[in-house]
Design a protein around this motif. Sequence first.
Motif, PDB file in Angstrom:
ATOM      1  N   GLY B  15       0.827  -1.207   0.000  1.00  0.00           N
ATOM      2  CA  GLY B  15       0.000   0.000   0.000  1.00  0.00           C
ATOM      3  C   GLY B  15       0.859   1.253   0.000  1.00  0.00           C
ATOM      4  N   ALA B  16       1.937   1.223   0.815  1.00  0.00           N
ATOM      5  CA  ALA B  16       2.840   2.384   0.882  1.00  0.00           C
ATOM      6  C   ALA B  16       3.513   2.603  -0.468  1.00  0.00           C
ATOM      7  N   LEU B  17       3.936   1.492  -1.096  1.00  0.00           N
ATOM      8  CA  LEU B  17       4.614   1.624  -2.392  1.00  0.00           C
ATOM      9  C   LEU B  17       3.640   2.096  -3.473  1.00  0.00           C
ATOM     10  N   LYS B  18       2.411   1.544  -3.384  1.00  0.00           N
ATOM     11  CA  LYS B  18       1.405   1.921  -4.407  1.00  0.00           C
ATOM     12  C   LYS B  18       1.068   3.415  -4.349  1.00  0.00           C
ATOM     13  N   MET B  19       1.236   3.991  -3.133  1.00  0.00           N
ATOM     14  CA  MET B  19       0.858   5.389  -2.974  1.00  0.00           C
ATOM     15  C   MET B  19       1.690   6.299  -3.891  1.00  0.00           C
ATOM     16  N   PHE B  20       2.896   5.823  -4.284  1.00  0.00           N
ATOM     17  CA  PHE B  20       3.725   6.638  -5.193  1.00  0.00           C
ATOM     18  C   PHE B  20       3.020   6.826  -6.537  1.00  0.00           C
ATOM     19  N   GLY B  21       2.130   5.858  -6.898  1.00  0.00           N
ATOM     20  CA  GLY B  21       1.452   5.968  -8.180  1.00  0.00           C
ATOM     21  C   GLY B  21       0.033   6.523  -8.099  1.00  0.00           C
ATOM     22  N   GLU B  22      -0.402   6.825  -6.869  1.00  0.00           N
ATOM     23  CA  GLU B  22      -1.779   7.298  -6.709  1.00  0.00           C
ATOM     24  C   GLU B  22      -1.856   8.819  -6.825  1.00  0.00           C
ATOM     25  N   ASN B  23      -3.083   9.304  -6.967  1.00  0.00           N
ATOM     26  CA  ASN B  23      -3.256  10.725  -7.199  1.00  0.00           C
ATOM     27  C   ASN B  23      -4.347  11.297  -6.292  1.00  0.00           C
ATOM     28  N   HIS B  24      -3.965  11.620  -5.065  1.00  0.00           N
ATOM     29  CA  HIS B  24      -4.885  12.287  -4.139  1.00  0.00           C
ATOM     30  C   HIS B  24      -4.032  13.092  -3.166  1.00  0.00           C
ATOM     31  N   VAL B  25      -4.690  13.873  -2.293  1.00  0.00           N
ATOM     32  CA  VAL B  25      -3.940  14.797  -1.409  1.00  0.00           C
ATOM     33  C   VAL B  25      -2.882  14.047  -0.599  1.00  0.00           C
ATOM     34  N   THR B  26      -3.308  12.940   0.012  1.00  0.00           N
ATOM     35  CA  THR B  26      -2.385  12.190   0.865  1.00  0.00           C
ATOM     36  C   THR B  26      -1.198  11.671   0.067  1.00  0.00           C
ATOM     37  N   ALA B  27      -1.469  11.172  -1.142  1.00  0.00           N
ATOM     38  CA  ALA B  27      -0.369  10.660  -1.977  1.00  0.00           C
ATOM     39  C   ALA B  27       0.579  11.789  -2.362  1.00  0.00           C
ATOM     40  N   THR B  28       0.039  12.970  -2.621  1.00  0.00           N
ATOM     41  CA  THR B  28       0.891  14.110  -2.966  1.00  0.00           C
ATOM     42  C   THR B  28       1.801  14.465  -1.791  1.00  0.00           C
ATOM     43  N   ILE B  29       1.220  14.495  -0.576  1.00  0.00           N
ATOM     44  CA  ILE B  29       2.038  14.787   0.620  1.00  0.00           C
ATOM     45  C   ILE B  29       3.117  13.720   0.791  1.00  0.00           C
ATOM     46  N   TRP B  30       2.711  12.468   0.604  1.00  0.00           N
ATOM     47  CA  TRP B  30       3.635  11.336   0.741  1.00  0.00           C
ATOM     48  C   TRP B  30       4.808  11.479  -0.228  1.00  0.00           C
ATOM     49  N   LYS B  31       4.496  11.693  -1.497  1.00  0.00           N
ATOM     50  CA  LYS B  31       5.563  11.760  -2.514  1.00  0.00           C
ATOM     51  C   LYS B  31       6.472  12.950  -2.257  1.00  0.00           C
ATOM     52  N   SER B 229      -4.273  19.027  10.442  1.00  0.00           N
ATOM     53  CA  SER B 229      -4.240  17.675   9.869  1.00  0.00           C
ATOM     54  C   SER B 229      -5.621  17.207   9.419  1.00  0.00           C
ATOM     55  N   VAL B 230      -6.647  17.526  10.194  1.00  0.00           N
ATOM     56  CA  VAL B 230      -8.005  17.105   9.828  1.00  0.00           C
ATOM     57  C   VAL B 230      -8.400  17.745   8.486  1.00  0.00           C
ATOM     58  N   TYR B 231      -8.150  19.035   8.366  1.00  0.00           N
ATOM     59  CA  TYR B 231      -8.508  19.708   7.114  1.00  0.00           C
ATOM     60  C   TYR B 231      -7.649  19.227   5.951  1.00  0.00           C
ATOM     61  N   LEU B 232      -6.361  18.996   6.239  1.00  0.00           N
ATOM     62  CA  LEU B 232      -5.447  18.519   5.199  1.00  0.00           C
ATOM     63  C   LEU B 232      -5.917  17.173   4.644  1.00  0.00           C
ATOM     64  N   ALA B 233      -6.358  16.301   5.557  1.00  0.00           N
ATOM     65  CA  ALA B 233      -6.756  14.951   5.134  1.00  0.00           C
ATOM     66  C   ALA B 233      -7.970  14.976   4.207  1.00  0.00           C
ATOM     67  N   TYR B 234      -8.802  15.985   4.369  1.00  0.00           N
ATOM     68  CA  TYR B 234     -10.023  16.024   3.562  1.00  0.00           C
ATOM     69  C   TYR B 234      -9.993  17.173   2.565  1.00  0.00           C
ATOM     70  N   GLY B 235      -8.805  17.508   2.105  1.00  0.00           N
ATOM     71  CA  GLY B 235      -8.663  18.502   1.049  1.00  0.00           C
ATOM     72  C   GLY B 235      -9.240  19.862   1.418  1.00  0.00           C
ATOM     73  N   PHE B 236      -9.164  20.198   2.687  1.00  0.00           N
ATOM     74  CA  PHE B 236      -9.641  21.498   3.217  1.00  0.00           C
ATOM     75  C   PHE B 236     -11.125  21.737   2.928  1.00  0.00           C
ATOM     76  N   ASP B 237     -11.893  20.645   2.824  1.00  0.00           N
ATOM     77  CA  ASP B 237     -13.312  20.789   2.532  1.00  0.00           C
ATOM     78  C   ASP B 237     -14.100  19.935   3.521  1.00  0.00           C
ATOM     79  N   THR B 238     -14.926  20.581   4.328  1.00  0.00           N
ATOM     80  CA  THR B 238     -15.667  19.831   5.351  1.00  0.00           C
ATOM     81  C   THR B 238     -16.664  18.851   4.736  1.00  0.00           C
ATOM     82  N   LYS B 239     -17.057  19.100   3.472  1.00  0.00           N
ATOM     83  CA  LYS B 239     -18.040  18.200   2.826  1.00  0.00           C
ATOM     84  C   LYS B 239     -17.472  16.790   2.680  1.00  0.00           C
ATOM     85  N   ASN B 240     -16.145  16.684   2.566  1.00  0.00           N
ATOM     86  CA  ASN B 240     -15.531  15.362   2.400  1.00  0.00           C
ATOM     87  C   ASN B 240     -15.425  14.583   3.708  1.00  0.00           C
TER      88      ASN B 240
END
Lengths: 252, 409
Positions: B15-31, B229-240
């Motif tokens: 999962g950690a390795l796959k995150m290098f190929g994913e495209n979401h906020v968390t993956a961007t922070i990770w990379k 961190s809470v806002y970061l995890a949900y792309g700064f949008d409370t709707k998520n």
Amino acid sequence: MAKWGMVIDLEKCVGCQACTVACGMENSRLPGEMWQDVIFFTEGTHPSAQLKWFPRPCQHCENPSCVAVCPTHATYKTEDGVVLVDWNRCIGCKYCMIACPYGVRFYTDEKPLVAPDMRKVLASKDDHSWNPPWKMPDAREDWKHGVGIQPHDVVSKCTFCYHRISKAPPGTPDLDPQDPKLREFTPACVVTCAPGARYFGDLSNPNSEVSRMIGDKRGVRLLDQLGNKPQVYYLTGDGGAVPSSRAINKKV
Amino acid sequence: MNFIYPKTVNEAISGALKMFGENHVTATIWKASVAVLAASLGFVFYMLFTEGHASFNTSSDGVNWGSAIATYVYFALISSGLTIIASLATVFGFKQFYPVAKRCIWLAIVTLIAGFAVLALELGHPFRMLWAVPSGMQIYSPMFWMGVFYVIDLGLLIVKFYLMWKEDWDSPFSHFIGIAGFIAVVLASGMLGLLFGSMAMRPMWFGSATSVFFILSGVLSGAAAIVFSVYLAYGFDTKNMPEQLRSLALSDQLPKVFATLIGIVLVFLLTRIWVGLWSNQDGMEGFVALLNTPWFHLEVWVCLALPFLMMLSPSMQLAPKWQVTASILVLAGMFIERLQFIVAGQNVPMFKGTWMNSVTPYTPSLTESALVVVGISTALALYALGERLSNLSAAPKESIEAAGQLARG
């Protein structure tokens, strides 16, 4: 057991820094990293300004805050009253340097105070931090007592020349450099002091010369208000002074 | 983000390795953080192997502890603050805080690891510490006890996270670990304060108030970290956000707690400055120097007073963008505070004739600055890893009800 201490007569001290050089040679100090420093400062302003100087070895306190803070017990006080660093235990956290009120502790790996960097010019091929051409015989080197050329990333300090004083005949009240039998057991700075301003002896012996001088001539200690109770006493007489205040004026 | 979370170690690694190929906020922070970590750590190692600790701008003549120690204190106290905030739900029964409890515990683990990593690179012999501290048993040293309590704290945090991962929220053992962790973290952060506060020869640090200040300012930095961190995890949008988390984020409890903590820290800072400027005691001159630096004013007015007003203002306190802005400002302000506290305490010469005739200057070297980056990127990378591999917003079912009541007011 003796409680070794030093008396420095500031009226006799001429600020020649022979003690600094002798200590540097005896203990293989890096240029600029002086265990036995003589500090120069000014008092007063023109036209009554005066140049002052103040010799400052480790104070080998009775209540050493450096010993209390050391998380590994690398810094310790010997039974004969000397504060030492065990270089085999020191982790280089520098807490002792923070807790020492006298600024007498040195971390090995810092920007060189004097160019070129002698640690690079005279680089060591083993665990020593450098390899100076002048050094004590290997047999005398003793890392457990912080004696010799130190390894990298540890804290070093004046040992009262522990490799000398620890060999002194038991019960000796004073290590007088004038006495040929005791000279080799006397700290290098005391031996070399040209005006004879330094005295070294047993503070626990009321008949020792150092105890008499402290009593008769009102020996004072540096920053005594902090309660560390140094075993280095200064005799100020009429002309000498122990710096008590900090160097800067408070201005808002 | 709705991830499928791994259940085994092998799945976690892939999962950690796959995150290098994913495209979401968390993956961007990770990379990004892994790349920055690799670069900064590489540079620090290169400098330590070639120049050693001589690549630091610290000096025996003045500032012995520099930005690396400040970074350690910064992260250690964020970690402690996060643990105390998690305890609101896990120890003190404020169930409305359960939606952030697991995230707090994970962030507490990763910030403590980041702090320890920076400390290890600052120490002369970090591996020697592993045997020399336990065998030395120097019980008079505040540093000894700080180490003991933080190691216990880290162990208990890991156990607590494991229990939360297993969804064990309420068993007696889980409660015990929570209570023990709370006690350990108060002792650890308090002892970290005493490490400085015990130093009578450093009047700018001296006093038991330092210990209390460390605990409370730690809670403030923890609060800022969890909001961010809470806002970061949900792309700064409370709707998520999941329902119960959104209720907490949008209730006025969070900004009230936040404002109270900022207020307490401001009181500590300003009373400390008052005593420092008023007192004629020798050694307090550093406070004047402190007042003359732009950093101090940036910290007090921009990074603390401004968020304080934001979180008090009824029109701003509930808006996510102002909550996030306040949390970023507070996190930056707390870093300035740690650095200034540590440096200012050392740069007044001990007595006339320490070769320094004024306040000792200190600016972190490039290596020391890279070490700060190592700390930040370590924390961010491990945070992203936790976000991807475990549901950090998981909470027990009854907390959803509590959060619902909160939302209804």
